[in-house]
Scaffold this motif. Structure first.
Motif, PDB file in Angstrom:
ATOM      1  N   UNK A 141       0.827  -1.207   0.000  1.00  0.00           N
ATOM      2  CA  UNK A 141       0.000   0.000   0.000  1.00  0.00           C
ATOM      3  C   UNK A 141       0.864   1.261   0.000  1.00  0.00           C
ATOM      4  N   UNK A 142       1.976   1.218   0.752  1.00  0.00           N
ATOM      5  CA  UNK A 142       2.910   2.346   0.767  1.00  0.00           C
ATOM      6  C   UNK A 142       3.466   2.593  -0.624  1.00  0.00           C
ATOM      7  N   UNK A 143       3.913   1.528  -1.245  1.00  0.00           N
ATOM      8  CA  UNK A 143       4.477   1.586  -2.582  1.00  0.00           C
ATOM      9  C   UNK A 143       3.442   2.123  -3.571  1.00  0.00           C
ATOM     10  N   UNK A 144       2.221   1.632  -3.477  1.00  0.00           N
ATOM     11  CA  UNK A 144       1.156   2.048  -4.382  1.00  0.00           C
ATOM     12  C   UNK A 144       0.837   3.535  -4.227  1.00  0.00           C
ATOM     13  N   UNK A 145       0.742   4.000  -2.992  1.00  0.00           N
ATOM     14  CA  UNK A 145       0.445   5.417  -2.748  1.00  0.00           C
ATOM     15  C   UNK A 145       1.527   6.305  -3.343  1.00  0.00           C
ATOM     16  N   UNK A 146       2.753   5.886  -3.178  1.00  0.00           N
ATOM     17  CA  UNK A 146       3.890   6.638  -3.710  1.00  0.00           C
ATOM     18  C   UNK A 146       3.783   6.750  -5.227  1.00  0.00           C
ATOM     19  N   UNK A 147       3.397   5.664  -5.881  1.00  0.00           N
ATOM     20  CA  UNK A 147       3.307   5.670  -7.338  1.00  0.00           C
ATOM     21  C   UNK A 147       2.145   6.503  -7.851  1.00  0.00           C
ATOM     22  N   UNK A 185      12.122  11.643  -1.563  1.00  0.00           N
ATOM     23  CA  UNK A 185      13.537  11.272  -1.661  1.00  0.00           C
ATOM     24  C   UNK A 185      13.670   9.797  -1.993  1.00  0.00           C
ATOM     25  N   UNK A 186      12.849   8.981  -1.368  1.00  0.00           N
ATOM     26  CA  UNK A 186      12.881   7.547  -1.641  1.00  0.00           C
ATOM     27  C   UNK A 186      12.480   7.259  -3.082  1.00  0.00           C
ATOM     28  N   UNK A 187      11.450   7.959  -3.572  1.00  0.00           N
ATOM     29  CA  UNK A 187      10.929   7.719  -4.912  1.00  0.00           C
ATOM     30  C   UNK A 187      11.970   7.967  -5.995  1.00  0.00           C
ATOM     31  N   UNK A 188      12.906   8.895  -5.738  1.00  0.00           N
ATOM     32  CA  UNK A 188      13.920   9.230  -6.726  1.00  0.00           C
ATOM     33  C   UNK A 188      15.259   8.532  -6.471  1.00  0.00           C
ATOM     34  N   UNK A 189      15.314   7.681  -5.461  1.00  0.00           N
ATOM     35  CA  UNK A 189      16.562   6.979  -5.171  1.00  0.00           C
ATOM     36  C   UNK A 189      16.809   5.903  -6.220  1.00  0.00           C
ATOM     37  N   UNK A 190      18.071   5.629  -6.521  1.00  0.00           N
ATOM     38  CA  UNK A 190      18.426   4.652  -7.551  1.00  0.00           C
ATOM     39  C   UNK A 190      17.855   3.273  -7.246  1.00  0.00           C
ATOM     40  N   UNK A 191      17.964   2.857  -5.967  1.00  0.00           N
ATOM     41  CA  UNK A 191      17.497   1.526  -5.594  1.00  0.00           C
ATOM     42  C   UNK A 191      15.994   1.384  -5.798  1.00  0.00           C
ATOM     43  N   UNK A 192      15.247   2.441  -5.448  1.00  0.00           N
ATOM     44  CA  UNK A 192      13.794   2.365  -5.602  1.00  0.00           C
ATOM     45  C   UNK A 192      13.378   2.464  -7.067  1.00  0.00           C
ATOM     46  N   UNK A 193      14.052   3.306  -7.831  1.00  0.00           N
ATOM     47  CA  UNK A 193      13.738   3.443  -9.252  1.00  0.00           C
ATOM     48  C   UNK A 193      13.888   2.091  -9.955  1.00  0.00           C
ATOM     49  N   UNK A 194      14.908   1.328  -9.586  1.00  0.00           N
ATOM     50  CA  UNK A 194      15.118   0.009 -10.183  1.00  0.00           C
ATOM     51  C   UNK A 194      13.939  -0.909  -9.900  1.00  0.00           C
ATOM     52  N   UNK A 195      13.422  -0.834  -8.690  1.00  0.00           N
ATOM     53  CA  UNK A 195      12.274  -1.643  -8.310  1.00  0.00           C
ATOM     54  C   UNK A 195      11.026  -1.193  -9.070  1.00  0.00           C
ATOM     55  N   UNK A 196      10.777   0.115  -9.063  1.00  0.00           N
ATOM     56  CA  UNK A 196       9.580   0.661  -9.713  1.00  0.00           C
ATOM     57  C   UNK A 196       9.593   0.391 -11.206  1.00  0.00           C
ATOM     58  N   UNK A 197      10.762   0.399 -11.804  1.00  0.00           N
ATOM     59  CA  UNK A 197      10.838   0.145 -13.252  1.00  0.00           C
ATOM     60  C   UNK A 197      10.302  -1.250 -13.593  1.00  0.00           C
ATOM     61  N   UNK A 198      10.533  -2.211 -12.718  1.00  0.00           N
ATOM     62  CA  UNK A 198      10.028  -3.571 -12.940  1.00  0.00           C
ATOM     63  C   UNK A 198       8.513  -3.655 -12.776  1.00  0.00           C
ATOM     64  N   UNK A 199       7.976  -2.747 -11.978  1.00  0.00           N
ATOM     65  CA  UNK A 199       6.563  -2.852 -11.642  1.00  0.00           C
ATOM     66  C   UNK A 199       5.660  -1.870 -12.386  1.00  0.00           C
ATOM     67  N   UNK A 200       6.169  -0.677 -12.679  1.00  0.00           N
ATOM     68  CA  UNK A 200       5.288   0.376 -13.174  1.00  0.00           C
ATOM     69  C   UNK A 200       5.656   0.993 -14.513  1.00  0.00           C
ATOM     70  N   UNK A 201       6.764   0.562 -15.127  1.00  0.00           N
ATOM     71  CA  UNK A 201       7.094   1.117 -16.432  1.00  0.00           C
ATOM     72  C   UNK A 201       6.133   0.540 -17.471  1.00  0.00           C
ATOM     73  N   UNK A 202       6.036   1.167 -18.634  1.00  0.00           N
ATOM     74  CA  UNK A 202       5.108   0.717 -19.669  1.00  0.00           C
ATOM     75  C   UNK A 202       5.449  -0.686 -20.164  1.00  0.00           C
ATOM     76  N   UNK A 203       6.711  -1.077 -19.994  1.00  0.00           N
ATOM     77  CA  UNK A 203       7.129  -2.390 -20.469  1.00  0.00           C
ATOM     78  C   UNK A 203       6.996  -3.478 -19.416  1.00  0.00           C
ATOM     79  N   UNK A 204       6.565  -3.082 -18.180  1.00  0.00           N
ATOM     80  CA  UNK A 204       6.503  -4.058 -17.077  1.00  0.00           C
ATOM     81  C   UNK A 204       5.450  -5.119 -17.360  1.00  0.00           C
TER      82      UNK A 204
END
Length: 204
Positions: A141-147, A185-204
């Motif tokens: 839910x935290x992750x979803x709200x952030x996105x 700050x978390x949303x723009x961190x490299x580690x989080x961006x890598x995670x979000x790219x797997x879940x929320x990018x158009x190619x996910x």
């Protein structure tokens, strides 16, 4: 399924951001009503001591409405002392939590970026982009709200244009999106961006 649904909601939130510079809580509530099995969302502020670690909660229930029959309602409660940014995050997080549970709460004591990053560790995501192990609904839910508040596509555009962001720029973006600096700050961190790219990018 959860992340796909959230991704769709975040994409709709992007439309509001493009049009009005921000997606309000009322806009988010409308998106949820149109995109999920939630028919009605109610926001209720309550007074409490600032030392109280519980900043928000929700409950989901059915009620009978004239000419509509039985509808699914989510009641979101939030502490009145919260800033606009934190109120938006807490309310959105509880809405996302309601997609998987009938009741829950947000505690400031649960704030721990390292814990969230560890739980969502990129090492647990195989090549197909799916998690090999489950993690808590609270973190989902935290992750979803952030996105929804800071959609991945918007963050990616900013990173492509600006590269590494300074602390002051993070604060500016937090103000622009009306989101807590803590999570921005978390949303723009490299580690989080890598995670979000797997879940929320158009190619996910």
């Amino acid at each position: 399924m959860f992340f796909k649904l959230v991704s769709g909601i975040a994409n709709q939130a992007c439309g509001f951001i493009d049009k009005n510079s921000q997606c309000t809580l009322e806009d988010i509530a409308c998106i949820f009503s149109e995109s999920t099995n939630i028919d009605e969302v109610e926001f209720i502020g309550y007074n409490c001591n600032r030392s109280n670690p519980i900043w928000g909660s929700f409950r989901k229930y059915q009620k009978i409405v004239a000419y509509r029959g039985e509808i699914d309602t989510v009641e979101i409660r939030y502490a009145n002392h919260l800033s606009s940014a934190w109120r938006r995050f807490v309310v959105t997080k509880e809405l996302c939590h309601s997609l998987e549970a009938d009741k829950g709460y947000f505690s400031v004591e649960n704030q721990d970026v390292k814990r969230l990053i560890t739980e969502l560790s990129i090492s647990s995501i195989p090549s197909n982009g799916k998690f090999s192990r489950p993690f808590s609904m609270e973190r989902r839910a935290e992750l979803a709200a952030l996105e929804i508040l800071l959609p991945f596509s918007k963050r990616e555009q900013i990173i492509q244009q600006e590269g590494t962001l300074t602390e002051s720029r993070i604060e500016e973006l937090a103000e622009q999106f009306d989101a807590p600096v803590f999570y921005t700050a978390m949303a723009f961190s490299d580690s989080y961006i890598s995670i979000a790219r797997h879940l929320f990018s158009e190619d996910a």
